[in-house]
Motif scaffolding. Structure first.
Motif, PDB file in Angstrom:
ATOM      1  N   HIS A  19      -1.166  -7.296  -0.813  1.00 32.34           N
ATOM      2  CA  HIS A  19      -0.799  -6.792   0.335  1.00 32.34           C
ATOM      3  C   HIS A  19       0.831  -6.915  -0.124  1.00 32.34           C
ATOM      4  O   HIS A  19       1.947  -6.124   0.869  1.00 32.34           O
ATOM      5  CB  HIS A  19      -1.153  -7.861   1.402  1.00 32.34           C
ATOM      6  CG  HIS A  19      -0.425  -7.422   3.106  1.00 32.34           C
ATOM      7  ND1 HIS A  19      -0.585  -6.587   3.572  1.00 32.34           N
ATOM      8  CD2 HIS A  19       0.271  -8.672   3.378  1.00 32.34           C
ATOM      9  CE1 HIS A  19       0.304  -6.841   4.782  1.00 32.34           C
ATOM     10  NE2 HIS A  19       0.875  -7.734   4.375  1.00 32.34           N
ATOM     11  N   SER A  48      -4.468  -2.475   3.233  1.00 27.95           N
ATOM     12  CA  SER A  48      -3.442  -2.549   3.712  1.00 27.95           C
ATOM     13  C   SER A  48      -2.373  -1.562   3.947  1.00 27.95           C
ATOM     14  O   SER A  48      -1.408  -1.796   3.933  1.00 27.95           O
ATOM     15  CB  SER A  48      -3.172  -3.637   2.534  1.00 27.95           C
ATOM     16  OG  SER A  48      -3.550  -4.982   2.655  1.00 27.95           O
ATOM     17  N   ARG A  50      -1.301   0.550   2.033  1.00 27.89           N
ATOM     18  CA  ARG A  50      -0.046   0.989   1.228  1.00 27.89           C
ATOM     19  C   ARG A  50      -0.818   2.188  -0.016  1.00 27.89           C
ATOM     20  O   ARG A  50      -2.598   2.500   0.140  1.00 27.89           O
ATOM     21  CB  ARG A  50      -0.054  -0.080  -0.198  1.00 27.89           C
ATOM     22  CG  ARG A  50       0.197  -1.401   0.886  1.00 27.89           C
ATOM     23  CD  ARG A  50       0.657  -2.794  -0.014  1.00 27.89           C
ATOM     24  NE  ARG A  50       1.994  -2.476  -0.672  1.00 27.89           N
ATOM     25  CZ  ARG A  50       2.069  -2.866  -1.341  1.00 27.89           C
ATOM     26  NH1 ARG A  50       1.827  -4.207  -2.111  1.00 27.89           N
ATOM     27  NH2 ARG A  50       3.501  -3.760  -1.796  1.00 27.89           N
TER      28      ARG A  50
END
Length: 284
Positions: A19, A48, A50
């Motif tokens: 994260h 998360s 990403r």
């Protein structure tokens, strides 16, 4: 696809890295669970929201070895030649800096596999005056050491031997063979004695304390983070190289490979001296 939830403490550590870190370098000997850690980091990072980029030794190395320039240095008994190791390392630091320029936003994360033993990507540990150094030295770049228990190490080695003849993913054929794992452990014990961390002889069995101390010493300039692997996870029916989420490998172009091999040959013209440098892999 999370299998590490069986170990809440490990899951929490990996989730925090996935994260919040800009770059995560997972260090350790082959056969210590690095690939599983990377697999889980990838899935947790995507969860998360990403975008994940990977830089993996066993993805990049074969490209160097198969290249026109790399064919001058063929694999011997399953072991990568020192010149190729140097060339990969020279390219990798440049690749990290180039990735940062292309993907500057915090939703992007780079996850890298860094064996270090035998000077495999040891360049990430060295403090050099280049564009990569501020990125590698930043607090947002984390160097994690996967440290399996004796039981976990035994399981990983057994799985490695089994999959050598029954692989679930083509990448598993690039894994270090059992005899190479034993030789790499011997190399770590040589480092342990040279660093004054152990008096164990070359035939000593795997010891997670000695292993951790050697990698902590090698990574002392990078604030290492320990990831204890104390649980045998249910991985027999999966491959840690199969991702159920999108991720992109950082790989060199043919021109980049040629340039890196040439640069390595120019810097290290004496093969005997180069071999000695590789033997002293822990000196950074």
């Amino acid at each position: 696809m999370s299998v590490v939830q069986r170990d809440p403490a490990l899951h929490e550590r990996l989730a925090r890295l996935a994260h919040g870190a800009r770059m995560v370098f997972v260090a350790g000997l082959p056969g210590t669970g690095k690939s599983l850690v990377i697999h889980q980091l990838v899935h947790l990072a995507v969860a998360s929201v990403r975008t994940v980029h990977l830089l993996q030794w066993d993805v990049v190395r074969p490209l160097f070895e198969a290249s026109h320039a790399g064919q001058r240095y063929p694999v011997v008994d399953g072991v990568t030649q020192p010149m190729i190791r140097k060339a990969v390392g020279l390219w990798a630091r440049q690749a990290v800096a180039a990735w940062h320029r292309r993907c500057p936003t915090p939703d992007q994360i780079l996850i890298a596999e860094t064996p270090l033993v035998g000077r495999r990507l040891i360049e990430f540990v060295q403090r050099l005056r280049d564009d990569a150094e501020p990125l590698l030295a930043a607090p947002s770049s984390r160097f994690a050491i996967a440290v399996p228990s004796v039981e976990v190490r035994r399981y990983v080695e057994a799985e490695r031997a089994r999959r050598a003849s029954a692989s679930r993913n083509s990448r598993e054929r690039e894994d270090a063979l059992p005899h190479v794992l034993r030789d790499l452990w011997r190399q770590l014990l040589v480092a342990a004695r040279a660093l004054g961390l152990s008096t164990a002889t070359d035939d000593a069995p795997y010891d997670p304390v000695v292993y951790r101390r050697v990698y902590e010493a090698v990574l002392r300039e990078r604030a290492p983070e320990i990831l204890p692997l104390d649980t045998v996870f249910p991985t027999a029916t999966m491959s840690v190289y199969d991702f159920a989420v999108p991720c992109t490998d950082l790989v060199p172009s043919e021109d980049e490979i040629d340039a890196s091999v040439l640069a390595s040959e120019t810097r290290f013209p004496d093969p005997v001296a180069l071999a000695g440098d590789v033997e002293r892999w822990w000196v950074v």
